[in-house]
Motif scaffolding. Structure first.
Motif, PDB file in Angstrom:
ATOM      1  N   MET A  60       0.837  -1.197   0.000  1.00  0.00           N
ATOM      2  CA  MET A  60       0.000   0.000   0.000  1.00  0.00           C
ATOM      3  C   MET A  60       0.874   1.249   0.000  1.00  0.00           C
ATOM      4  SD  MET A  60      -3.299  -0.764   0.085  1.00  0.00           S
ATOM      5  CE  MET A  60      -4.006   0.754   0.720  1.00  0.00           C
ATOM      6  N   LYS A  61       0.353   2.337  -0.590  1.00  0.00           N
ATOM      7  CA  LYS A  61       1.035   3.619  -0.593  1.00  0.00           C
ATOM      8  C   LYS A  61       0.212   4.645   0.174  1.00  0.00           C
ATOM      9  CE  LYS A  61       3.175   3.065  -5.179  1.00  0.00           C
ATOM     10  NZ  LYS A  61       3.294   3.678  -6.524  1.00  0.00           N
ATOM     11  N   GLU A  62       0.905   5.637   0.703  1.00  0.00           N
ATOM     12  CA  GLU A  62       0.191   6.702   1.393  1.00  0.00           C
ATOM     13  C   GLU A  62      -0.447   7.684   0.425  1.00  0.00           C
ATOM     14  OE1 GLU A  62       2.797   8.556   4.148  1.00  0.00           O
ATOM     15  OE2 GLU A  62       2.919   6.809   5.477  1.00  0.00           O
ATOM     16  N   VAL A  63       0.116   7.783  -0.812  1.00  0.00           N
ATOM     17  CA  VAL A  63      -0.428   8.672  -1.834  1.00  0.00           C
ATOM     18  C   VAL A  63      -0.416   7.942  -3.170  1.00  0.00           C
ATOM     19  CG1 VAL A  63      -0.207  10.872  -3.042  1.00  0.00           C
ATOM     20  CG2 VAL A  63       0.393  10.733  -0.621  1.00  0.00           C
ATOM     21  N   TYR A  64      -1.549   7.971  -3.870  1.00  0.00           N
ATOM     22  CA  TYR A  64      -1.644   7.424  -5.214  1.00  0.00           C
ATOM     23  C   TYR A  64      -1.949   8.555  -6.184  1.00  0.00           C
ATOM     24  CZ  TYR A  64      -1.782   2.667  -3.341  1.00  0.00           C
ATOM     25  OH  TYR A  64      -1.467   1.480  -2.720  1.00  0.00           O
ATOM     26  N   ASP A  65      -1.195   8.618  -7.274  1.00  0.00           N
ATOM     27  CA  ASP A  65      -1.415   9.610  -8.325  1.00  0.00           C
ATOM     28  C   ASP A  65      -1.735   8.877  -9.620  1.00  0.00           C
ATOM     29  OD1 ASP A  65      -0.744  12.499  -7.417  1.00  0.00           O
ATOM     30  OD2 ASP A  65       0.865  11.308  -6.536  1.00  0.00           O
ATOM     31  N   ILE A  66      -2.900   9.199 -10.174  1.00  0.00           N
ATOM     32  CA  ILE A  66      -3.258   8.642 -11.472  1.00  0.00           C
ATOM     33  C   ILE A  66      -3.739   9.776 -12.366  1.00  0.00           C
ATOM     34  CG2 ILE A  66      -3.877   6.402 -10.534  1.00  0.00           C
ATOM     35  CD1 ILE A  66      -6.816   7.188 -10.843  1.00  0.00           C
ATOM     36  N   ASN A 115      -9.407  11.965   0.309  1.00  0.00           N
ATOM     37  CA  ASN A 115      -8.919  11.175   1.434  1.00  0.00           C
ATOM     38  C   ASN A 115      -9.622   9.825   1.398  1.00  0.00           C
ATOM     39  OD1 ASN A 115      -7.180  13.158   2.565  1.00  0.00           O
ATOM     40  ND2 ASN A 115      -8.953  14.196   3.437  1.00  0.00           N
ATOM     41  N   CYS A 116      -8.839   8.756   1.489  1.00  0.00           N
ATOM     42  CA  CYS A 116      -9.381   7.406   1.350  1.00  0.00           C
ATOM     43  C   CYS A 116      -8.924   6.539   2.532  1.00  0.00           C
ATOM     44  CB  CYS A 116      -8.920   6.774   0.036  1.00  0.00           C
ATOM     45  SG  CYS A 116      -9.277   7.785  -1.419  1.00  0.00           S
ATOM     46  N   ARG A 117      -9.553   5.360   2.646  1.00  0.00           N
ATOM     47  CA  ARG A 117      -9.190   4.472   3.736  1.00  0.00           C
ATOM     48  C   ARG A 117      -9.510   3.033   3.364  1.00  0.00           C
ATOM     49  NH1 ARG A 117     -11.609   5.179   9.813  1.00  0.00           N
ATOM     50  NH2 ARG A 117     -13.553   4.922   8.632  1.00  0.00           N
ATOM     51  N   LEU A 118      -8.589   2.140   3.715  1.00  0.00           N
ATOM     52  CA  LEU A 118      -8.800   0.705   3.619  1.00  0.00           C
ATOM     53  C   LEU A 118      -9.128   0.175   5.011  1.00  0.00           C
ATOM     54  CD1 LEU A 118      -8.595  -2.189   2.416  1.00  0.00           C
ATOM     55  CD2 LEU A 118      -6.121  -2.037   2.828  1.00  0.00           C
ATOM     56  N   ILE A 119     -10.211  -0.598   5.128  1.00  0.00           N
ATOM     57  CA  ILE A 119     -10.605  -1.197   6.396  1.00  0.00           C
ATOM     58  C   ILE A 119     -10.648  -2.708   6.217  1.00  0.00           C
ATOM     59  CG2 ILE A 119     -12.346  -1.296   8.222  1.00  0.00           C
ATOM     60  CD1 ILE A 119     -13.403   1.395   7.203  1.00  0.00           C
ATOM     61  N   LEU A 120      -9.853  -3.426   7.029  1.00  0.00           N
ATOM     62  CA  LEU A 120      -9.883  -4.882   7.063  1.00  0.00           C
ATOM     63  C   LEU A 120     -10.423  -5.304   8.421  1.00  0.00           C
ATOM     64  CD1 LEU A 120      -6.442  -5.757   5.408  1.00  0.00           C
ATOM     65  CD2 LEU A 120      -8.696  -5.654   4.337  1.00  0.00           C
ATOM     66  N   GLU A 121     -11.376  -6.244   8.421  1.00  0.00           N
ATOM     67  CA  GLU A 121     -12.065  -6.593   9.668  1.00  0.00           C
ATOM     68  C   GLU A 121     -12.263  -8.102   9.761  1.00  0.00           C
ATOM     69  OE1 GLU A 121     -16.241  -5.461  11.997  1.00  0.00           O
ATOM     70  OE2 GLU A 121     -15.857  -4.765   9.948  1.00  0.00           O
ATOM     71  N   ASN A 122     -11.926  -8.670  10.952  1.00  0.00           N
ATOM     72  CA  ASN A 122     -12.301 -10.047  11.276  1.00  0.00           C
ATOM     73  C   ASN A 122     -13.124 -10.037  12.559  1.00  0.00           C
ATOM     74  OD1 ASN A 122     -10.477  -9.753  13.373  1.00  0.00           O
ATOM     75  ND2 ASN A 122      -8.909 -11.102  12.472  1.00  0.00           N
ATOM     76  N   PRO A 130      -5.083   4.602   6.092  1.00  0.00           N
ATOM     77  CA  PRO A 130      -5.506   5.808   5.366  1.00  0.00           C
ATOM     78  C   PRO A 130      -4.534   6.130   4.237  1.00  0.00           C
ATOM     79  CG  PRO A 130      -4.432   6.411   7.415  1.00  0.00           C
ATOM     80  CD  PRO A 130      -4.462   4.912   7.382  1.00  0.00           C
ATOM     81  N   PHE A 131      -5.069   6.649   3.110  1.00  0.00           N
ATOM     82  CA  PHE A 131      -4.218   7.065   2.010  1.00  0.00           C
ATOM     83  C   PHE A 131      -4.932   8.156   1.226  1.00  0.00           C
ATOM     84  CE2 PHE A 131      -6.818   3.574   0.520  1.00  0.00           C
ATOM     85  CZ  PHE A 131      -7.207   3.927  -0.763  1.00  0.00           C
ATOM     86  N   LYS A 132      -4.186   8.842   0.361  1.00  0.00           N
ATOM     87  CA  LYS A 132      -4.745   9.918  -0.466  1.00  0.00           C
ATOM     88  C   LYS A 132      -4.717   9.497  -1.921  1.00  0.00           C
ATOM     89  CE  LYS A 132      -4.580  14.199   0.565  1.00  0.00           C
ATOM     90  NZ  LYS A 132      -4.217  15.599   0.890  1.00  0.00           N
ATOM     91  N   LEU A 133      -5.776   9.859  -2.635  1.00  0.00           N
ATOM     92  CA  LEU A 133      -5.875   9.551  -4.063  1.00  0.00           C
ATOM     93  C   LEU A 133      -5.992  10.842  -4.842  1.00  0.00           C
ATOM     94  CD1 LEU A 133      -6.332   7.720  -6.527  1.00  0.00           C
ATOM     95  CD2 LEU A 133      -8.739   7.555  -5.862  1.00  0.00           C
TER      96      LEU A 133
END
Length: 520
Positions: A60-66, A115-122, A130-133
């Motif tokens: 994962m990256k903290e910032v993604y640029d596309i 501002n974006c976020r990945l959530i993994l849950e068990n 958290p990361f920025k797109l």
């Protein structure tokens, strides 16, 4: 009387009390069974391990640029500290749930930063990343080619300015359809200019009925999305060929649009209206010079008056003024010897490109080529018009001391001949079929003797346009192959001075109509 022995009183229970007792006994027995089952290995509740999710930071990256229309794909890797339990995934973009798929697949349709976020849950808890797109414009700066296919349909191709030393590549071959899938574009594109944050494109269409009518398009230069359009149905003779629109935003000004028949209409860029001309009321040759400083109202437009045979100027909207012996000469008085171009036939005029350093010390110039009988003459004009490099004699021009220019029967330049001039090498490059010819306009070299700098494509190729880098070292040559089908348009990059081929980009468009270097 018979006596009986004393006994402990017998306990008497009601039926309700009996049912309660049986229920309590059942619950106690069930609890004992569960405890025995869960801790048969003598493990206490406090010692039961939790399964923590750990995300692999390298996935994962903290910032993604596309870029716009580019698709981002992210597949996170993770481990669990104790056991392998079921994990659910949530991707949030701008604080809203976007997807629950294990892999994020996102196509950038709009420019912006989120501002974006990945959530993994068990079953034991959640882990967040958290990361920025950032969705950026791929169209900020670079070569832009407007072309026309065999059916007359427009196509817009873009090559982004190379970043970080990477090789330049065409990012989009068809920016119009990619970003405007719901818009029908008129046929026969004729011209394109960059102005005030937009690309303005003129298409002739096929008539004034239906959808395929003459149309002027405003296209956002960062997104390539059509933001406004003007369909022209009320003028049967409106077939635009050249847009006389400067690059800056001069509100409320109507700019000339030259048509196929030499007539001019005026187009208001702010009101989106087309009107009959108030200033340029005659017919003009198929060549317009547009010069502006990019800001404010400081601009000049030059056109050739066909009936009068003279050069006319619009300066900041005022005029037209004619290139004559007197300051601010009008059309009514610009006759005979009072007209610098008296008796001469227009061949071509080209704006002389200057670098930033040259522009800081030299006045803008236009190279005008005219013919008088067998004599082809050049005129180097400062665009203020009252500074010129011209001698009215039929054999001599004031050219570095006075030398004869090009005694030829036919001028190799026509009004629409693709040509480009520069002050670094004092050269005019012009097209001759598939050949790039070079003429040094400060020497006595005959125009008919202009040498071949480079040949592009096959013998059947036809050059349709030029563009030049800001430092004048690279010249972009746009051409097409008439005998080929499909994307038969190409662009080669040559060394402006030596003519060597630097890069080739084949089959990146259809027949090129206009090539520009789009700036930020």
């Amino acid at each position: 009387m018979k006596q009986t022995a004393n006994k402990t009183p017998k306990q008497i229970f009601s039926p309700l009390s009996s049912r309660r007792a049986r229920g309590v006994a059942f619950c106690l027995a069930l609890a004992a069974l569960l405890l025995t089952s869960c801790f048969s290995d003598d493990t206490t509740l406090a010692e039961r391990p939790l399964s923590e999710i750990v995300i692999d930071g390298t996935s994962m990256k903290e910032v993604y640029d596309i870029n716009k229309n580019e698709t981002l794909t992210v597949t996170p890797r993770y481990t669990q500290t104790n056991g392998d339990k079921s994990v659910t995934t949530t991707w949030e973009i701008d604080q809203k749930t976007y997807s629950n798929e294990p892999t994020l697949t996102y196509t950038g349709k709009e420019l912006g930063s989120w501002n974006c976020r990945l959530i993994l849950e068990n079953e034991d808890g959640k882990t967040f990343f958290p990361f920025k797109l950032n969705v950026n414009s791929p169209y900020e700066e670079g070569i832009t080619i407007l072309s026309r296919d065999s059916d007359g349909r427009p196509m817009l191709s873009f090559m982004q300015k190379p970043l970080d030393g990477s090789a330049p590549v065409f990012y989009d071959y068809d920016c119009l359809s990619l970003n405007n899938d719901d818009i029908f574009f008129a046929s026969n594109p004729a011209d394109m200019v960059q102005s005030a944050g937009s690309l303005i494109i003129a298409c002739q269409g096929r008539g004034t009925e239906g959808d395929d009518v003459p149309t002027l398009y405003y296209i956002n230069e960062k997104t390539m999305v059509v933001e406004n359009m003007l369909q022209v149905r009320e003028y049967d003779d409106f077939k635009p060929t050249i847009l006389g629109i400067p690059s800056m935003d001069a509100s409320g000004v109507a700019y000339p649009v030259l048509c196929e028949n030499g007539k001019v209409y005026e187009f208001s860029t702010t009101e989106g209206a087309l009107v009959k001309p108030a200033k340029l009321k005659y017919t003009y040759d198929q060549n317009i010079i547009v010069r502006d400083n990019g800001t404010g109202w400081n601009y000049e437009l030059l056109v050739w008056d066909n009936e009068l045979g003279a050069l006319a100027q619009l300066y900041n909207g005022y005029g037209p003024y004619y290139c004559s012996a007197n300051y601010h000469q009008t059309r009514e008085t610009c006759h005979g010897t009072n007209n610098y171009f008296n008796g001469r036939t227009f061949c071509n005029m080209t704006y002389v490109r200057m670098t930033e350093e040259q522009a800081a010390t030299a006045e803008p110039q236009v190279l005008v080529v005219v013919k008088n009988g067998m004599l082809v003459q050049k005129v180097v004009l400062a665009t203020s018009f009252w500074k010129y490099n011209y001698d009215t004699s039929e054999t001599v021009l004031s050219d570095n001391g006075g030398t004869k220019i090009a005694m030829v029967g036919e001028c190799p330049l026509k009004p629409r001949t693709p040509a480009i001039a520069n002050m670094t090498y004092y050269s005019l490059l012009f097209a001759d079929g598939n050949k790039v010819r070079r003429w040094n306009y400060t020497t006595s070299q005959l125009l008919s003797d202009a040498g071949i700098l480079q040949t592009v494509g096959t013998d059947d190729a036809v050059i349709t346009g030029f563009e030049m880098s800001a430092d004048h070292k690279r010249t972009y040559v746009a051409f097409y192959e008439p005998k080929q089908t499909g994307r038969n348009g190409s662009m080669w990059v040559i060394d402006t001075d030596k003519g060597d081929i630097i890069e080739k980009y084949d089959n990146i468009c259809h027949m090129p109509v206009k090539i520009i270097y789009k700036k930020k």
